[in-house]
Design an enzyme around this catalytic site. Sequence first.
Site, short mmCIF file in Angstrom:
data_model
loop_
_atom_site.label_atom_id
_atom_site.label_comp_id
_atom_site.label_asym_id
_atom_site.label_seq_id
_atom_site.Cartn_x
_atom_site.Cartn_y
_atom_site.Cartn_z
N SER A 121 0.82 -1.21 0.00
CA SER A 121 0.00 0.00 0.00
C SER A 121 0.85 1.25 0.00
CB SER A 121 -0.87 0.05 1.26
OG SER A 121 -1.57 -1.14 1.43
N GLU A 154 -5.15 -0.46 -8.33
CA GLU A 154 -4.13 0.49 -8.76
C GLU A 154 -2.96 -0.32 -9.31
OE1 GLU A 154 -4.71 4.31 -5.77
OE2 GLU A 154 -3.73 2.55 -4.98
N1 LIG Z 1 -5.38 -4.40 5.00
C1 LIG Z 1 -5.73 -3.65 3.98
O1 LIG Z 1 -6.81 -3.03 3.98
C2 LIG Z 1 -4.84 -3.57 2.76
C3 LIG Z 1 -5.37 -3.07 1.57
C4 LIG Z 1 -4.57 -3.07 0.42
C5 LIG Z 1 -3.27 -3.52 0.49
N2 LIG Z 1 -2.77 -3.97 1.68
C6 LIG Z 1 -1.39 -4.47 1.68
O2 LIG Z 1 -1.44 -5.88 1.59
C7 LIG Z 1 -0.32 -6.44 2.26
C8 LIG Z 1 -0.82 -7.44 3.30
O3 LIG Z 1 -1.58 -6.75 4.27
P1 LIG Z 1 -2.67 -7.49 5.17
O4 LIG Z 1 -3.49 -6.42 5.81
O5 LIG Z 1 -3.33 -8.53 4.37
O6 LIG Z 1 -1.73 -8.14 6.29
P2 LIG Z 1 -2.09 -9.33 7.30
O7 LIG Z 1 -1.21 -9.13 8.46
O8 LIG Z 1 -3.56 -9.42 7.51
O9 LIG Z 1 -1.64 -10.65 6.49
C9 LIG Z 1 -0.31 -10.94 6.16
C10 LIG Z 1 -0.14 -12.44 5.99
O10 LIG Z 1 1.15 -12.71 5.48
C11 LIG Z 1 1.62 -13.91 6.09
N3 LIG Z 1 3.07 -13.97 5.99
C12 LIG Z 1 3.99 -13.34 6.74
N4 LIG Z 1 5.23 -13.68 6.34
C13 LIG Z 1 5.10 -14.55 5.31
C14 LIG Z 1 6.01 -15.27 4.49
N5 LIG Z 1 7.32 -15.16 4.65
N6 LIG Z 1 5.52 -16.09 3.53
C15 LIG Z 1 4.18 -16.22 3.36
N7 LIG Z 1 3.29 -15.56 4.12
C16 LIG Z 1 3.73 -14.73 5.07
C17 LIG Z 1 1.10 -13.82 7.51
O11 LIG Z 1 1.04 -15.08 8.11
C18 LIG Z 1 -0.28 -13.19 7.29
O12 LIG Z 1 -1.28 -14.17 7.15
C19 LIG Z 1 0.46 -5.29 2.85
O13 LIG Z 1 1.48 -4.94 1.98
C20 LIG Z 1 -0.59 -4.19 2.93
O14 LIG Z 1 -0.04 -2.92 2.89
C21 LIG Z 1 -3.54 -4.03 2.80
#
Ligand SMILES: NC(=O)c1ccc[n+]([C@@H]2O[C@H](COP(=O)([O-])OP(=O)(O)OC[C@H]3O[C@@H](n4cnc5c(N)ncnc54)[C@H](O)[C@@H]3O)[C@@H](O)[C@H]2O)c1
Length: 596
Positions: A121, A154
């Site tokens: 993000s 995006e």
């Molecule tokens: N939460 C939002 O609303 C949102 C929206 C758009 C983009 N994002 C982006 O998406 C990405 C993920 O965010 P999220 O909110 O889903 O996070 P989250 O913490 O909910 O999920 C992350 C997941 O990644 C896993 N993980 C960690 N290390 C890992 C590895 N080495 N190999 C495989 N899996 C691994 C974790 O176990 C976890 O399940 C971030 O870059 C965030 O900025 C988030």
Amino acid sequence: MAREFSTVGVVGLGTMGAGIVEVFARNGIDVVAVEISAPALERGRATLKGSTDRAVAKGKLAEADRDALHERVHFAVGLDALHSVDLVIEAVPEHLDLKQRIFAELDRVCRPETILATNTSSLSVTEISVATSRPNQVIGIHFFNPAPVMKLVEVVRTVVTAPEVVADVEALCARLGKVDVTINDRAGFIANALLFGYLNHAVSMFESHYATREDIDAAMKLGCGLPMGPLALMDLIGLDTAYEILDTMYRRGGRDRRHAPVPLLKQMVTAGLLGRKSGRGFYTYERPGSPVVVPDEATPPATDAALADGARAIAKVGVVGSGTMATGIIEVFAKAGYEVVSVTRGMEKSAKVCEAVKTSLNKGVVRGKLTEADRDAALGRISWSATLDHLADVDLVVEAVVEELSVKKALFASLDEICKPGVVLATTTSSLPVIDVAMATQRPADVVGLHFFNPAPVMPLVEVVRTIRTSPEATATARAVCAALGKTGVLCGDRSGFIVNALLFPYLNDAVKMLEASYSTADDIDHAMKLGCGYPMGPFELLDVVGLDVSLAIQRELYLELREPGFAPAPLLEHLVTAGYLGRKTRRGFRDHSHR
Ligand SMILES: NC(=O)c1ccc[n+]([C@@H]2O[C@H](COP(=O)([O-])OP(=O)(O)OC[C@H]3O[C@@H](n4cnc5c(N)ncnc54)[C@H](O)[C@@H]3O)[C@@H](O)[C@H]2O)c1
């Protein structure tokens, strides 16, 4: 010919990853879904199951399609399972070093032609890409939360991303039924760059007890038509993720203090209050992962009981003014059964207001929202006057005259002389300090702000503003009146912009700055906010409706009160106003409306 993607990999099955898996599998694409450990994998699988089961329950997905969807997903622990996919989307936590490590590993594991994408993000896609030997095949594909629902993607190209990779990914987005905006690699891209300053500001309002979580969220939902309030949205995003995004944006985006995470956020993350995913954030949820909010110790008591406490009885209401707001407010009170005394500066004006109220009530009848008898009864409750003396026996006065402090102060001084003791005196000002108006009287304890939204008969929100001198009884009375009008009254302190304008206008101003910096177009920015965040209108559409002069005036007030450098009005906004491009009302603002 665009490249065919028959199998994609998703790394990280948290809030975003699980949703992204669903998007691909729903569209007939095989997915290899990867997590770091077996328990995390099970959580991801459960999230996918929960989401698709809900879709079936809501009738949005056939059972057979759900089963087929699940058959397309292959779950695995570790990146090695991604050796033969065509595209990988990474959705692990928002840490640069972690993402770089994963990309270096993906570069080793995946076939040379595989495209590697990040769902980051706020981090630099370029910095992530240079951890691989194929930065030209690295791209940002930023989905919105919840990924299966939000239409926007995006697509982020870096200076090295190959044009055909961009084209292939754009074609893929179309195949997924998404709308893409393709942009360069800048912190927060479009939507988050405009969203997160606002979210952080809302958290700081909550932290400083300026308003309750329920009131902040209700204000933005009902005042702006947003699908959810900022604090509920923080819970959905995840407070740990939101913290990291803000932190990165602060560091990458020019150290704008508005992106410095509010201290409360860090405390909540440390305490394990991560939002929906942990079952508790700003609100408490039924269980981890559930969207259902349950009452907790901060939940306010049921409205009726709370409102009766100390409220004074109101039967007769005076409304001063003859503009749009006064007209709407007269109608609202009369329809709700109050006796109304309208005071204008002359019988001619009264006649006009009376006509306007009649026209509006007639529309209600035509639309079947009001019977003729109700209309006649409402009109019968209104008396028309051109002198304040007729307010001697009202229980509440609502002032909606011109937005000039000297005029309002003079009016309140007169009301102080005329009205009986115990009357609640309310101003509808949207930008002046209520305390200035209150101090023009000898009874500042009885003065409140009642900020209605335009059009008053339609908009469900009223901001109830209490000053440092307002008595609890006057506040309780104002809230009880809002409830009796069928409106949601939200309580806030006496600061410029109250809740809604203070949160809304800096965001609009930021959109103007983004346009001015040529980062994106007005159309794409409007698209991004509507399709990525579910806003009913994009910022430029809204600015043209509100009026650029009005928006500039509000933004100036906010800037002057808080001296926050980030609130300084965008020069482009100033120039457009100077040039007389004020929006729809002059047929030209950010867009040309002359042909519509
Ligand atoms: N939460 C939002 O609303 C949102 C929206 C758009 C983009 N994002 C982006 O998406 C990405 C993920 O965010 P999220 O909110 O889903 O996070 P989250 O913490 O909910 O999920 C992350 C997941 O990644 C896993 N993980 C960690 N290390 C890992 C590895 N080495 N190999 C495989 N899996 C691994 C974790 O176990 C976890 O399940 C971030 O870059 C965030 O900025 C988030």
